[in-house]
Scaffold this active site. Structure first.
Site, short mmCIF file in Angstrom:
data_model
loop_
_atom_site.label_atom_id
_atom_site.label_comp_id
_atom_site.label_asym_id
_atom_site.label_seq_id
_atom_site.Cartn_x
_atom_site.Cartn_y
_atom_site.Cartn_z
N GLU A 35 0.84 -1.19 0.00
CA GLU A 35 0.00 0.00 0.00
C GLU A 35 0.88 1.24 0.00
OE1 GLU A 35 -1.88 -0.87 3.67
OE2 GLU A 35 -3.09 -2.49 2.84
N LEU A 64 -6.06 -1.60 -0.67
CA LEU A 64 -5.82 -1.64 0.78
C LEU A 64 -6.37 -2.96 1.30
CD1 LEU A 64 -6.58 1.44 3.01
CD2 LEU A 64 -6.09 -0.84 3.85
N SER A 65 -5.55 -3.98 1.31
CA SER A 65 -6.08 -5.34 1.38
C SER A 65 -4.96 -6.30 1.76
CB SER A 65 -6.65 -5.64 -0.02
OG SER A 65 -6.92 -6.96 -0.25
N GLU A 66 -4.61 -6.36 3.04
CA GLU A 66 -3.42 -7.12 3.44
C GLU A 66 -3.53 -8.60 3.06
OE1 GLU A 66 -4.84 -4.90 5.43
OE2 GLU A 66 -3.29 -3.39 5.74
N GLN A 88 2.33 -2.13 6.05
CA GLN A 88 2.72 -0.78 6.52
C GLN A 88 3.23 -0.78 7.95
OE1 GLN A 88 -0.37 2.10 5.63
NE2 GLN A 88 0.55 2.49 3.63
N PHE A 89 2.57 -1.53 8.80
CA PHE A 89 3.00 -1.68 10.19
C PHE A 89 2.71 -3.13 10.58
CE2 PHE A 89 2.03 2.74 9.70
CZ PHE A 89 2.98 3.41 10.47
N ILE A 93 -0.72 -6.66 10.09
CA ILE A 93 -0.47 -7.89 9.32
C ILE A 93 -1.54 -8.94 9.58
CG2 ILE A 93 0.93 -9.23 10.97
CD1 ILE A 93 2.87 -9.81 8.63
N PRO A 95 -4.77 -9.46 9.23
CA PRO A 95 -5.67 -9.99 8.18
C PRO A 95 -4.95 -10.96 7.25
CG PRO A 95 -5.87 -7.60 8.33
CD PRO A 95 -4.71 -8.00 9.20
N HIS A 135 -0.04 0.77 15.99
CA HIS A 135 1.11 0.94 15.08
C HIS A 135 2.41 0.49 15.73
CE1 HIS A 135 -1.84 3.48 13.11
NE2 HIS A 135 -1.04 3.70 12.10
#
Lengths: 331, 356
Positions: A35, A64-66, A88-89, A93, A95, A135
């Site tokens: 992302e 936007l779809s882990e 991103q963080f 993770i 999902p 985060h």
């Protein structure tokens, strides 16, 4: 014959960027997904400039779809690519956890090597930067417990680049944890071009005979500071930066704790079920009769990583580590 | 929505062709191949239920009633295509090239059952629900990036549409225009929960609207509808026209697995009624009789050959060397880590000592 190697002075996040650039140049099958990694260069700028240099087909902004892009990356890895995915963080993770646990990590075993998933999942992790809640997780133990995954956590720019390149070349899936607190904390000379740091090998940062201090990622500077303070009091520590969290460097850990007989493990994560517990077990298995004191653990607490107003109390500090060193030495 | 996404048939329940444009493509050779595979899958499926009852294989997932979905879609594939099946799609896998012996080994708890047949891109069955959809989208995108004409088919059931991965997979495929066919077998029950508890939507095909891709609803017991609509979707994929969602409406006659009892959650009269009126094999037989393809002797011969093949596979399964525990350790990583190497050595030494 050796040739002179040019170096650059880089921060850890710049070293990550340099590793990705090096591998995008080196191998056509390397592809980045995540992302905001394209034009935006990632929320931490780890992929800055890479889309402009290598194009939208190789540095791919995903929905936007882990779970979606991690799953898609698994499919690409099954089909000949070497995807490097950015989460991103680490706290985001989860999902994708099912995709990693159920598929990436066990595809080779399920098919007796007929299908493999050579992919890297990069994730900044950890607290200490006044980030919004969720985060700041450091849940590496969820992944060291996962058969089929290697877990890497560098503490320095040199290691970050060499280990990330090694991870991309590894034939199996690797979780690559980047200590965001150390992203821009200091600079280091980093060779230009391609080099690797061997996965599964720790690094001795300081030599001492009195106590072994083991740390990784963002806790390495904390351990070093504590070791410096201890030295002023006449206590000399071996300080080990694990660098790889699975598989652990058994030989280096065992040699050190057999020499010192005393160990302090510094872990940012929650105590129960953490990697430090595995290290205690490793010491028990390899070096029980050498121990002069119980192995101490300085860890986060068994509480959700708190809002940042409390993070200085949650995170292990040099003072807490020093206290543990003294207690262990005086046991 | 049911009007916008009607259930399309090419052949009705009586075996009459209702879409005449396909008539020229329905050759005797194609029909005979379809019939052979339908008989083969049904015979094998029934044999597996019986083997499970005898304790010769583990819990088994039957697909009886869904043969047209699986055979028709698998026959529409080209050799170089990818198949991402679920645990109920061994009918499709067998049709696409997985051997019966391997299928039996899988249900006997053997890892060898997941090894793809030589040269075939059949990934092992997906056991969690819908996780295969994003992966199929990724594998398809990889084909697109390589510039091939290969496509991917991915199977899933009605329950899977409630999972987040359904959305994430379709969304990814649609954004990247990946050459993948999302083949839904809507058998109307996810274990015990009817489709009305999965969704308020009247159809699954309509969900394609959200991704701006074609959504097609077909009669999953009409093997011609399955075959031709899947083939068209695959062609669109090969031609760079992106993904398709196919909803094949069907019914499983039996249990979710051999471990459950469907009479607890649904009226078995419904299965009986469907077996008597909409069965996929009966329908093709009716077509063959109507068209003059039917030959009783040939059909008996097909059944006998299939019986022999199934018996041979069962015999191969029975003769298969027993599971080697070293295999557990040897394929986790390309090179075993020290923890795995140590555990293997310690366990094998202990075991040999015990047996010694």
């Amino acid at each position: 014959m050796t040739t002179a190697v040019n170096t650059k002075t880089l921060t850890l996040v710049q070293a990550v960027n340099d590793a990705l650039r090096t591998m995008l140049k080196e191998r056509d099958d390397v592809i980045l997904l995540g992302e905001d990694i394209g034009k935006n260069g990632g929320v931490f700028r780890a992929t800055e400039g890479l889309q402009a240099e290598f194009g939208e087909d190789r540095v791919i902004d995903t929905p936007l779809s882990e779970a979606g892009f991690t799953g898609a990356a698994i499919g690409m890895a099954l089909n000949g690519f070497r995807p490097v995915v950015e989460i991103q963080f680490l706290g985001f993770i989860y999902p994708a956890y099912e995709q990693i646990m159920t598929h990436a990590a066990r595809m080779r075993a399920r098919t007796m090597g007929h299908f493999t998933v050579p992919m890297v999942i990069r994730a900044p992790y950890g607290a200490g930067v006044r980030a919004p809640e969720i985060h700041s997780d450091s849940t590496e133990a969820l992944f060291t417990h996962m058969p089929g995954m290697k877990v890497i956590c560098p503490a320095s720019p040199y290691d970050a680049k060499g280990l990330l390149i090694a991870a991309i070349e590894d034939p199996d899936p690797v979780l690559f944890l980047e200590p965001m607190r150390s992203y821009r904390a200091f600079r280091e000379e980093v060779p230009e071009g391609k080099y690797t740091v061997e996965i599964g090998k720790a690094k001795k940062l300081r030599e001492g005979d009195d106590v072994t201090v083991i740390a990784w990622g963002a806790m390495v500077p904390v351990a070093l500071k504590a070791a410096e303070s201890a030295a002023k009091k006449g206590i000399h520590a071996d300080v080990i930066d694990l660098r790889t969290l699975y598989p652990l460097d058994k030989d280096m850990i065992a040699a050190s704790v057999q020499k010192t007989g005393r160990t302090v493990i510094v872990q940012e994560a929650h105590a129960t079920g953490g990697l430090a517990s595995d290290i205690v077990a490793l010491i028990n298995d390899t070096s029980f009769l050498y121990q002069k004191a119980p192995v101490a653990r300085v860890t986060g607490f068994d509480v959700p990583v708190p809002f940042f107003a409390y993070e200085d109390d949650y995170l292990p500090t040099p003072a807490r580590v020093l206290h543990a060193i003294e207690k262990t030495v005086n046991f | 929505m049911e009007r916008q996404f009607p259930i399309r048939q090419i052949m009705d329940e009586q075996g009459r062709i209702v879409e005449h444009e396909y008539r020229g493509q329905i050759t005797e050779e194609l029909v005979m191949a379809m019939y052979r595979h339908l008989i083969r899958t049904r015979t094998f499926d029934r044999k597996c239920v019986s083997l499970q009852r005898q304790g010769r294989i583990g819990p088994y997932v039957p697909f009886e009633g869904q043969e047209a979905c699986q055979v028709g879609s698998a026959l529409a594939l080209e050799d170089e295509d990818w198949m991402f099946p679920t645990y109920r799609d061994h009918g499709a896998m067998m049709t696409f090239g997985r051997t019966l012996t391997q299928t039996l080994l899988y249900w006997k708890g053997r890892t060898e059952g997941c090894i793809p047949p030589q040269g075939k891109k059949i990934v092992p069955p997906y056991v969690p629900i819908a996780t295969q959809l994003p992966q199929a989208a990724g594998a398809a995108y990889a084909e697109k990036r390589k510039g091939t004409k290969n496509a991917v088919i991915v199977y899933f059931g009605d329950g899977a549409t409630s999972e987040g991965d359904f959305h994430e997979g379709l969304n990814f495929a649609s954004v990247f225009n990946a050459p993948v066919v999302f083949f839904n077998q809507n058998n109307q029950y996810a274990i015990s929960v009817p489709i009305t508890r999965q969704m308020k939507s009247k159809t699954i095909a309509q969900k394609a609207l959200a991704y701006d891709i074609p959504g097609i609803r077909i009669d999953g017991n009409d093997i011609f509808a399955v075959y031709f609509h899947t083939k068209q979707a695959l062609e669109r994929a090969r031609n760079g026209e992106g993904p398709t969602l196919i909803e094949a409406v069907t019914w499983r006659y039996g249990a979710h697995t051999t471990s459950d009892d469907p009479s607890k959650y649904r009226d078995q009269e419904e299965s009986k009624r469907r077996r008597e009126t909409t069965d996929p094999i009966m329908r093709l037989e009716r077509f063959m009789q109507r068209e003059g393809f039917w030959d009783e002797n040939w059909a008996n011969d097909v059944q006998e050959r299939v019986n022999a093949e199934v018996e041979q596979a069962v015999a191969e399964m029975d003769r298969y060397p027993s599971a080697n525990p070293e295999d557990m350790f040897d394929y986790v990583f390309a090179e075993p880590t020290w923890t795995i190497a140590e555990q293997k050595q310690a366990y094998m030494e202990w075991k040999r000592g015990m047996e010694g």
